[in-house]
Design a protein around this motif. Structure first.
Motif, PDB file in Angstrom:
ATOM      1  N   UNK A 232       3.381  -8.258  -2.604  1.00 39.67           N
ATOM      2  CA  UNK A 232       4.612  -7.559  -2.967  1.00 39.67           C
ATOM      3  C   UNK A 232       4.421  -6.053  -2.889  1.00 39.67           C
ATOM      4  N   UNK A 233       3.237  -5.561  -3.314  1.00 46.13           N
ATOM      5  CA  UNK A 233       2.939  -4.126  -3.210  1.00 46.13           C
ATOM      6  C   UNK A 233       2.920  -3.687  -1.751  1.00 46.13           C
ATOM      7  N   UNK A 234       2.325  -4.492  -0.880  1.00 50.55           N
ATOM      8  CA  UNK A 234       2.289  -4.140   0.549  1.00 50.55           C
ATOM      9  C   UNK A 234       3.699  -4.133   1.145  1.00 50.55           C
ATOM     10  N   UNK A 235       4.548  -5.046   0.670  1.00 46.18           N
ATOM     11  CA  UNK A 235       5.924  -5.083   1.162  1.00 46.18           C
ATOM     12  C   UNK A 235       6.655  -3.789   0.788  1.00 46.18           C
ATOM     13  N   UNK A 236       6.409  -3.301  -0.432  1.00 46.29           N
ATOM     14  CA  UNK A 236       7.013  -2.030  -0.854  1.00 46.29           C
ATOM     15  C   UNK A 236       6.507  -0.889   0.018  1.00 46.29           C
ATOM     16  N   UNK A 237       5.191  -0.831   0.218  1.00 49.01           N
ATOM     17  CA  UNK A 237       4.590   0.280   0.958  1.00 49.01           C
ATOM     18  C   UNK A 237       4.987   0.275   2.432  1.00 49.01           C
ATOM     19  N   UNK A 246      10.813   8.263  -1.263  1.00 47.39           N
ATOM     20  CA  UNK A 246      10.692   8.800  -2.625  1.00 47.39           C
ATOM     21  C   UNK A 246       9.237   9.087  -2.984  1.00 47.39           C
ATOM     22  N   UNK A 247       8.307   8.344  -2.362  1.00 50.79           N
ATOM     23  CA  UNK A 247       6.888   8.512  -2.674  1.00 50.79           C
ATOM     24  C   UNK A 247       6.308   9.769  -2.021  1.00 50.79           C
ATOM     25  N   UNK A 248       6.967  10.248  -0.988  1.00 51.11           N
ATOM     26  CA  UNK A 248       6.505  11.464  -0.325  1.00 51.11           C
ATOM     27  C   UNK A 248       7.194  12.719  -0.861  1.00 51.11           C
ATOM     28  N   UNK A 249       7.934  12.573  -1.976  1.00 47.94           N
ATOM     29  CA  UNK A 249       8.600  13.709  -2.586  1.00 47.94           C
ATOM     30  C   UNK A 249       7.719  14.335  -3.658  1.00 47.94           C
ATOM     31  N   UNK A 250       8.082  15.544  -4.056  1.00 49.08           N
ATOM     32  CA  UNK A 250       7.319  16.301  -5.050  1.00 49.08           C
ATOM     33  C   UNK A 250       7.198  15.521  -6.351  1.00 49.08           C
ATOM     34  N   UNK A 264       8.639   1.650  -8.027  1.00 45.38           N
ATOM     35  CA  UNK A 264       8.281   0.232  -8.174  1.00 45.38           C
ATOM     36  C   UNK A 264       6.784  -0.027  -8.023  1.00 45.38           C
ATOM     37  N   UNK A 265       6.118   0.707  -7.133  1.00 43.45           N
ATOM     38  CA  UNK A 265       4.688   0.474  -6.913  1.00 43.45           C
ATOM     39  C   UNK A 265       3.857   0.765  -8.158  1.00 43.45           C
ATOM     40  N   UNK A 266       4.332   1.692  -8.994  1.00 47.83           N
ATOM     41  CA  UNK A 266       3.579   2.034 -10.209  1.00 47.83           C
ATOM     42  C   UNK A 266       3.474   0.825 -11.134  1.00 47.83           C
ATOM     43  N   UNK A 267       4.536   0.014 -11.203  1.00 44.77           N
ATOM     44  CA  UNK A 267       4.495  -1.197 -12.023  1.00 44.77           C
ATOM     45  C   UNK A 267       3.384  -2.134 -11.535  1.00 44.77           C
ATOM     46  N   UNK A 268       3.245  -2.244 -10.222  1.00 46.94           N
ATOM     47  CA  UNK A 268       2.229  -3.127  -9.652  1.00 46.94           C
ATOM     48  C   UNK A 268       0.819  -2.611  -9.970  1.00 46.94           C
ATOM     49  N   UNK A 269       0.649  -1.297  -9.852  1.00 47.52           N
ATOM     50  CA  UNK A 269      -0.662  -0.704 -10.166  1.00 47.52           C
ATOM     51  C   UNK A 269      -1.004  -0.937 -11.632  1.00 47.52           C
ATOM     52  N   UNK A 296      -6.761  -2.187  -0.679  1.00 48.37           N
ATOM     53  CA  UNK A 296      -5.635  -2.414   0.236  1.00 48.37           C
ATOM     54  C   UNK A 296      -4.508  -1.425  -0.031  1.00 48.37           C
ATOM     55  N   UNK A 297      -4.184  -1.220  -1.307  1.00 48.06           N
ATOM     56  CA  UNK A 297      -3.096  -0.312  -1.674  1.00 48.06           C
ATOM     57  C   UNK A 297      -3.445   1.133  -1.307  1.00 48.06           C
ATOM     58  N   UNK A 298      -4.700   1.541  -1.595  1.00 44.38           N
ATOM     59  CA  UNK A 298      -5.125   2.916  -1.297  1.00 44.38           C
ATOM     60  C   UNK A 298      -5.053   3.185   0.203  1.00 44.38           C
ATOM     61  N   UNK A 299      -5.548   2.251   1.014  1.00 37.89           N
ATOM     62  CA  UNK A 299      -5.511   2.445   2.471  1.00 37.89           C
ATOM     63  C   UNK A 299      -4.071   2.566   2.967  1.00 37.89           C
ATOM     64  N   UNK A 300      -3.179   1.752   2.412  1.00 32.71           N
ATOM     65  CA  UNK A 300      -1.776   1.777   2.842  1.00 32.71           C
ATOM     66  C   UNK A 300      -1.113   3.083   2.396  1.00 32.71           C
ATOM     67  N   UNK A 301      -1.436   3.555   1.178  1.00 34.47           N
ATOM     68  CA  UNK A 301      -0.885   4.824   0.702  1.00 34.47           C
ATOM     69  C   UNK A 301      -1.318   5.961   1.629  1.00 34.47           C
ATOM     70  N   UNK A 302      -2.602   5.988   1.980  1.00 42.15           N
ATOM     71  CA  UNK A 302      -3.120   7.064   2.840  1.00 42.15           C
ATOM     72  C   UNK A 302      -2.423   7.047   4.204  1.00 42.15           C
TER      73      UNK A 302
END
Length: 359
Positions: A232-237, A246-250, A264-269, A296-302
């Motif tokens: 589900x986290x990967x689907x969000x990312x 929204x994640x690339x905003x200040x 939403x991703x913060x809930x998963x973390x 997995x999440x860190x690589x996708x965020x980067x």
């Protein structure tokens, strides 16, 4: 009371029961023991007419006189007593001590109602007639309702707290997956409500869903809990790689707001961290838990980060940077928490922390 008076009384009583909603009549019919129905029909069709018309019947069949006793109760008075007792019993069974019989026909009828009525109406009927204890003790038949996709989707969206008490009955990976995906997909589900209140392992008893998930961590993980969260986290990312995401905003929040809960991703973390927190708190063998989720999440965020034009002198140039810091903060919390305990050279946690950081 003459025959016309009796007909009036019976008509009124029949009209009262006819006012009951059709669904209530059918459900009570299915729940009533067959013997009771036969007794009621026998009293109404044979006993009461026999007593009401007894004097006329004696004239036609004199041998019936032998069934009477001198100074006995008048047949019509006896008919009234039997009628009153029968009516009182029916009222008690319908409105006080309701019949509890459960069978396949009743469940099939409920399933038809589920398709025909708005969910809130169906839910009201089901909960009015069946307490959770009865549903749990007859799960072999009620599971047909509780596994129905329409019921599951509606109850998670509208009454997710009700479903928690049946969590233990979703025992296979397929059943658990179908259920938990709905909690993840519904922003209004109790899962996100509980995570918003920022629970810790020592307070889980106040969070019914998280407690149900984490009190048997090994069992939940065997059912695929971590994989469902990761997917589900990967689907969000996957949807959040654009510059205007929204994640690339200040990363800038008013002081009075809870930080990060608009993501939403913060809930998963937080949920992943809580799972490991609970495992560490209970000294479980965390090497049995898959440890690649944060990797997995860190690589996708980067890969999603859009750094062009960012002020990289800021502590958190955008929300993705802040989420990365939260992930590493969770690791730091694990180590600090373990540090206050007596050192155990044999603990599997010693290598777990290093391995998790390495990943």
């Amino acid at each position: 009371m003459d025959i016309n008076g009796w007909l009036t009384v019976i008509t009124i009583v029949t009209a009262i029961f006819a006012l009951m909603p059709k669904e209530e009549q059918v459900i009570l019919q299915y729940k009533t023991i067959p013997l009771e129905k036969y007794i009621f029909l026998g009293i109404i069709i044979f006993v009461l007419p026999y007593l009401i018309l007894f004097k006329e019947l004696v004239k036609l069949m004199p041998f019936l006189e032998s069934f009477t006793v001198r100074n006995g109760i008048e047949p019509q008075l006896l008919a009234f007593v039997i009628f009153f007792i029968t009516l009182l019993y029916i009222l008690l069974r319908f409105f006080v001590v309701k019949p509890s019989r459960v069978n396949e026909k009743l469940i099939d009828y409920y399933e038809n109602l589920l398709y025909q009525k708005p969910f809130e109406d169906f839910f009201s009927i089901l909960t009015r007639h069946h307490k959770p204890e009865q549903i749990l003790s007859n799960w072999n038949v009620f599971s047909k309702i509780f596994d129905n996709p329409i019921f599951l989707r509606s109850v998670v969206q509208n009454r997710s707290k009700y479903l928690i008490q049946f969590f233990q009955k979703y025992e296979t990976k397929e059943e658990f997956s179908a259920l938990f995906k709905l909690f993840l997909d519904s922003p209004n589900s109790i899962l996100y409500e509980e995570l918003y209140d920022e629970p810790i392992p020592s307070t889980l008893e106040h969070f019914p869903l998280l407690n149900a998930l984490l009190k048997d961590i090994d069992g939940s993980i065997e059912l695929g809990l971590l994989g469902l969260i990761e997917d589900h986290a990967k689907k969000i990312l996957t949807k959040e790689n654009a510059k205007d995401s929204r994640y690339n905003q200040l990363h800038d929040y008013p002081v009075e707001e809870k930080v990060g809960f608009d993501l939403p991703l913060y809930y998963h973390i937080r949920l992943i961290g809580l799972i490991y927190d609970a495992a560490i708190e209970r000294n479980l063998n965390v090497h049995g838990i898959r440890q690649t989720m944060f990797q997995t999440i860190v690589k996708k965020i980067i890969s999603n980060l859009q750094v062009q034009g960012l002020d990289l002198e800021r502590e958190y140039p955008n929300k993705y940077f802040w989420l990365l810091s939260e992930i590493f903060g969770i690791h730091s919390d694990w180590i600090r928490h373990q540090g206050v305990k007596e050192w155990d050279e044999e603990s599997n946690l010693n290598s777990f922390f290093n391995f998790s950081y390495w990943l």
